[in-house]
Scaffold this active site. Sequence first.
Site, PDB file in Angstrom:
ATOM      1  N   SER A 262       1.732   8.229   2.026  1.00  0.00           N
ATOM      2  CA  SER A 262       1.077   6.972   2.430  1.00  0.00           C
ATOM      3  C   SER A 262       1.590   6.485   3.779  1.00  0.00           C
ATOM      4  O   SER A 262       2.798   6.542   4.057  1.00  0.00           O
ATOM      5  CB  SER A 262       1.363   5.857   1.415  1.00  0.00           C
ATOM      6  OG  SER A 262       0.883   6.176   0.151  1.00  0.00           O
ATOM      7  N   ILE A 263       0.659   5.951   4.575  1.00  0.00           N
ATOM      8  CA  ILE A 263       1.042   5.366   5.858  1.00  0.00           C
ATOM      9  C   ILE A 263       2.047   4.222   5.619  1.00  0.00           C
ATOM     10  O   ILE A 263       3.027   4.079   6.348  1.00  0.00           O
ATOM     11  CB  ILE A 263      -0.223   4.881   6.611  1.00  0.00           C
ATOM     12  CG1 ILE A 263      -1.075   6.100   7.017  1.00  0.00           C
ATOM     13  CG2 ILE A 263       0.144   4.032   7.815  1.00  0.00           C
ATOM     14  CD1 ILE A 263      -2.484   5.785   7.474  1.00  0.00           C
TER      15      ILE A 263
ATOM     16  N   LYS B  67     -14.587  -1.243   6.880  1.00  0.00           N
ATOM     17  CA  LYS B  67     -13.657  -1.275   8.027  1.00  0.00           C
ATOM     18  C   LYS B  67     -14.189  -2.195   9.132  1.00  0.00           C
ATOM     19  O   LYS B  67     -13.411  -2.881   9.794  1.00  0.00           O
ATOM     20  CB  LYS B  67     -13.419   0.136   8.570  1.00  0.00           C
ATOM     21  CG  LYS B  67     -12.594   1.030   7.641  1.00  0.00           C
ATOM     22  CD  LYS B  67     -11.255   0.418   7.293  1.00  0.00           C
ATOM     23  CE  LYS B  67     -10.326   1.391   6.590  1.00  0.00           C
ATOM     24  NZ  LYS B  67      -9.150   0.715   5.994  1.00  0.00           N
TER      25      LYS B  67
ATOM     26  N   TYR C 131     -10.306   2.478  10.681  1.00  0.00           N
ATOM     27  CA  TYR C 131     -10.759   3.828  11.049  1.00  0.00           C
ATOM     28  C   TYR C 131     -11.988   3.701  11.939  1.00  0.00           C
ATOM     29  O   TYR C 131     -12.781   2.762  11.800  1.00  0.00           O
ATOM     30  CB  TYR C 131     -11.072   4.638   9.775  1.00  0.00           C
ATOM     31  CG  TYR C 131     -11.492   6.060  10.053  1.00  0.00           C
ATOM     32  CD1 TYR C 131     -10.678   6.902  10.816  1.00  0.00           C
ATOM     33  CD2 TYR C 131     -12.696   6.563   9.562  1.00  0.00           C
ATOM     34  CE1 TYR C 131     -11.074   8.202  11.094  1.00  0.00           C
ATOM     35  CE2 TYR C 131     -13.085   7.867   9.831  1.00  0.00           C
ATOM     36  CZ  TYR C 131     -12.269   8.683  10.605  1.00  0.00           C
ATOM     37  OH  TYR C 131     -12.657   9.968  10.876  1.00  0.00           O
TER      38      TYR C 131
ATOM     39  N   TYR D 174     -18.199   8.985   4.993  1.00  0.00           N
ATOM     40  CA  TYR D 174     -17.229   7.874   4.904  1.00  0.00           C
ATOM     41  C   TYR D 174     -17.841   6.702   4.125  1.00  0.00           C
ATOM     42  O   TYR D 174     -17.140   5.801   3.681  1.00  0.00           O
ATOM     43  CB  TYR D 174     -16.773   7.451   6.302  1.00  0.00           C
ATOM     44  CG  TYR D 174     -15.438   6.727   6.307  1.00  0.00           C
ATOM     45  CD1 TYR D 174     -14.274   7.350   5.870  1.00  0.00           C
ATOM     46  CD2 TYR D 174     -15.357   5.414   6.747  1.00  0.00           C
ATOM     47  CE1 TYR D 174     -13.064   6.683   5.870  1.00  0.00           C
ATOM     48  CE2 TYR D 174     -14.142   4.742   6.761  1.00  0.00           C
ATOM     49  CZ  TYR D 174     -13.009   5.380   6.323  1.00  0.00           C
ATOM     50  OH  TYR D 174     -11.811   4.709   6.322  1.00  0.00           O
TER      51      TYR D 174
ATOM     52  N   GLY E  88       0.752  -1.260   0.000  1.00  0.00           N
ATOM     53  CA  GLY E  88       0.000   0.000   0.000  1.00  0.00           C
ATOM     54  C   GLY E  88       0.779   1.304   0.000  1.00  0.00           C
ATOM     55  O   GLY E  88       0.183   2.346   0.250  1.00  0.00           O
TER      56      GLY E  88
ATOM     57  N   ASP F 290      -2.324  -7.223  -7.310  1.00  0.00           N
ATOM     58  CA  ASP F 290      -3.663  -6.766  -6.957  1.00  0.00           C
ATOM     59  C   ASP F 290      -4.083  -7.624  -5.762  1.00  0.00           C
ATOM     60  O   ASP F 290      -4.152  -8.856  -5.871  1.00  0.00           O
ATOM     61  CB  ASP F 290      -4.595  -6.986  -8.163  1.00  0.00           C
ATOM     62  CG  ASP F 290      -6.033  -6.616  -7.859  1.00  0.00           C
ATOM     63  OD1 ASP F 290      -6.400  -6.543  -6.658  1.00  0.00           O
ATOM     64  OD2 ASP F 290      -6.797  -6.420  -8.816  1.00  0.00           O
TER      65      ASP F 290
HETATM   66  P1  NAI Z   1      -3.042   5.704   0.345  1.00  0.00           P
HETATM   67  O1  NAI Z   1      -3.977   6.150  -0.736  1.00  0.00           O
HETATM   68  O2  NAI Z   1      -1.666   6.240   0.332  1.00  0.00           O
HETATM   69  O3  NAI Z   1      -2.993   4.092   0.412  1.00  0.00           O
HETATM   70  C1  NAI Z   1      -4.033   3.242  -0.029  1.00  0.00           C
HETATM   71  C2  NAI Z   1      -3.369   2.155  -0.838  1.00  0.00           C
HETATM   72  O4  NAI Z   1      -4.282   1.109  -1.235  1.00  0.00           O
HETATM   73  C3  NAI Z   1      -2.727   2.699  -2.128  1.00  0.00           C
HETATM   74  O5  NAI Z   1      -1.340   2.423  -2.137  1.00  0.00           O
HETATM   75  C4  NAI Z   1      -3.443   1.926  -3.214  1.00  0.00           C
HETATM   76  O6  NAI Z   1      -2.683   1.731  -4.393  1.00  0.00           O
HETATM   77  C5  NAI Z   1      -3.762   0.628  -2.476  1.00  0.00           C
HETATM   78  N1  NAI Z   1      -4.713  -0.209  -3.186  1.00  0.00           N
HETATM   79  C6  NAI Z   1      -5.933   0.164  -3.687  1.00  0.00           C
HETATM   80  N2  NAI Z   1      -6.481  -0.872  -4.353  1.00  0.00           N
HETATM   81  C7  NAI Z   1      -5.607  -1.918  -4.265  1.00  0.00           C
HETATM   82  C8  NAI Z   1      -5.606  -3.258  -4.744  1.00  0.00           C
HETATM   83  N3  NAI Z   1      -6.631  -3.753  -5.458  1.00  0.00           N
HETATM   84  N4  NAI Z   1      -4.536  -4.055  -4.468  1.00  0.00           N
HETATM   85  C9  NAI Z   1      -3.484  -3.574  -3.753  1.00  0.00           C
HETATM   86  N5  NAI Z   1      -3.438  -2.313  -3.271  1.00  0.00           N
HETATM   87  C10 NAI Z   1      -4.480  -1.499  -3.529  1.00  0.00           C
HETATM   88  O7  NAI Z   1      -3.776   6.110   1.715  1.00  0.00           O
HETATM   89  P2  NAI Z   1      -3.506   5.728   3.250  1.00  0.00           P
HETATM   90  O8  NAI Z   1      -4.267   6.712   4.034  1.00  0.00           O
HETATM   91  O9  NAI Z   1      -2.064   5.539   3.491  1.00  0.00           O
HETATM   92  O10 NAI Z   1      -4.280   4.336   3.408  1.00  0.00           O
HETATM   93  C11 NAI Z   1      -3.717   3.203   4.009  1.00  0.00           C
HETATM   94  C12 NAI Z   1      -4.728   2.542   4.924  1.00  0.00           C
HETATM   95  O11 NAI Z   1      -4.979   3.392   6.049  1.00  0.00           O
HETATM   96  C13 NAI Z   1      -6.082   2.257   4.287  1.00  0.00           C
HETATM   97  O12 NAI Z   1      -6.573   1.019   4.760  1.00  0.00           O
HETATM   98  C14 NAI Z   1      -6.925   3.398   4.839  1.00  0.00           C
HETATM   99  O13 NAI Z   1      -8.312   3.115   4.812  1.00  0.00           O
HETATM  100  C15 NAI Z   1      -6.369   3.440   6.249  1.00  0.00           C
HETATM  101  N6  NAI Z   1      -6.697   4.635   7.023  1.00  0.00           N
HETATM  102  C16 NAI Z   1      -6.479   5.867   6.507  1.00  0.00           C
HETATM  103  C17 NAI Z   1      -6.837   7.003   7.214  1.00  0.00           C
HETATM  104  C18 NAI Z   1      -6.668   8.350   6.614  1.00  0.00           C
HETATM  105  O14 NAI Z   1      -7.310   9.307   7.106  1.00  0.00           O
HETATM  106  N7  NAI Z   1      -5.835   8.505   5.604  1.00  0.00           N
HETATM  107  C19 NAI Z   1      -7.448   6.908   8.563  1.00  0.00           C
HETATM  108  C20 NAI Z   1      -7.598   5.562   9.034  1.00  0.00           C
HETATM  109  C21 NAI Z   1      -7.246   4.471   8.277  1.00  0.00           C
END
Ligand code: NAI
Length: 272
Positions: free
Chosen positions: A19-20, A164, A147, A157, A13, A64
């Site tokens: 990105s986290i 989630k 979340y 959301y 991810g 994927d």
């Molecule tokens: P991000 O957009 O940087 O990361 C999301 C990732 O999911 C991306 O790298 C994307 O390419 C990947 N992804 C999407 N479809 C995919 C697939 N079919 N196969 C493999 N990878 C796929 O955003 P973030 O915020 O770093 O998200 C990481 C996690 O943190 C997610 O689960 C998000 O829901 C969770 N989260 C985020 C918060 C926020 O406010 N940003 C708060 C709480 C949880």
Amino acid sequence: MGILQGKKGIIFGALDENSIAWKTAMRCHEEGAEFVLTNAPVALRMGEINKLAEDTGSEVVPADATSMEDLSNLFDVAIEKFGKIDFILHSIGMSINVRKGKHYTEMNYDWLTKGWDISAVSFHKVMRTAWDKDCMNDWGSILALSYIAAQRVYPGYNDMADNKAYLESIARSFGYYWGKEKKVRVNTISQSPTATTAGQGVSGFDGFLQIADEVSPLGNATADDCADLCVMMFSDFTKRVTLQNLYNDGGYSNMGVSEGLVNKFINGLEKS
Ligand code: NAI
């Protein structure tokens, strides 16, 4: 300090430097871990991940996370490289209903199905692949990102709230078997709103972020804070923490209102 010295993992991810998963990969590297980086082929086309791969000396393998075939290939590469694995980070989320601005009450069910496959069921698929290949070391650690909308209502959301809740349930249900049969822990981290590509795609996100920051006695946890917690959860210092949803949110989840929020609301009323 090198608290992950000798640990091997897979990190899902990392899209860009916000990105986290990106921040977590950097921290894991600093603490001595080695890992394979992975993301969906379409996300890898942006090419940003190559910088992270260079900085951390990691290989990038496209997958994927909804495809058992892609996951099998990914794990085969990691096993070939490392033998057994100590940690997995699932940092994946996507809702087509959110992306296309479809209101919750008018849900498109095909998009819903695709969204829960990516955001929740993929966690089962990742763990199932690791399970079938029996590739986790004893006292390994598997983490996914969640979340608080899994427990409470955050209009906007959308179906990600349900995804989630599903994700957290999978962590507990599969985590039981991982603990019982393989001595591996499975947890979710419920993170504060964080300015990333996925976060900013949610309608009303800036409001969620500012209110959470105001209400939390310690303020919002940043992506860097989350990376630190992931490192701790992958380390041997948290060996018997499992089946938990861990709030990394500055105390937000146990708050009602803060004095600051009340004052802002009252001042707003007086001005209007
Ligand atoms: P991000 O957009 O940087 O990361 C999301 C990732 O999911 C991306 O790298 C994307 O390419 C990947 N992804 C999407 N479809 C995919 C697939 N079919 N196969 C493999 N990878 C796929 O955003 P973030 O915020 O770093 O998200 C990481 C996690 O943190 C997610 O689960 C998000 O829901 C969770 N989260 C985020 C918060 C926020 O406010 N940003 C708060 C709480 C949880």
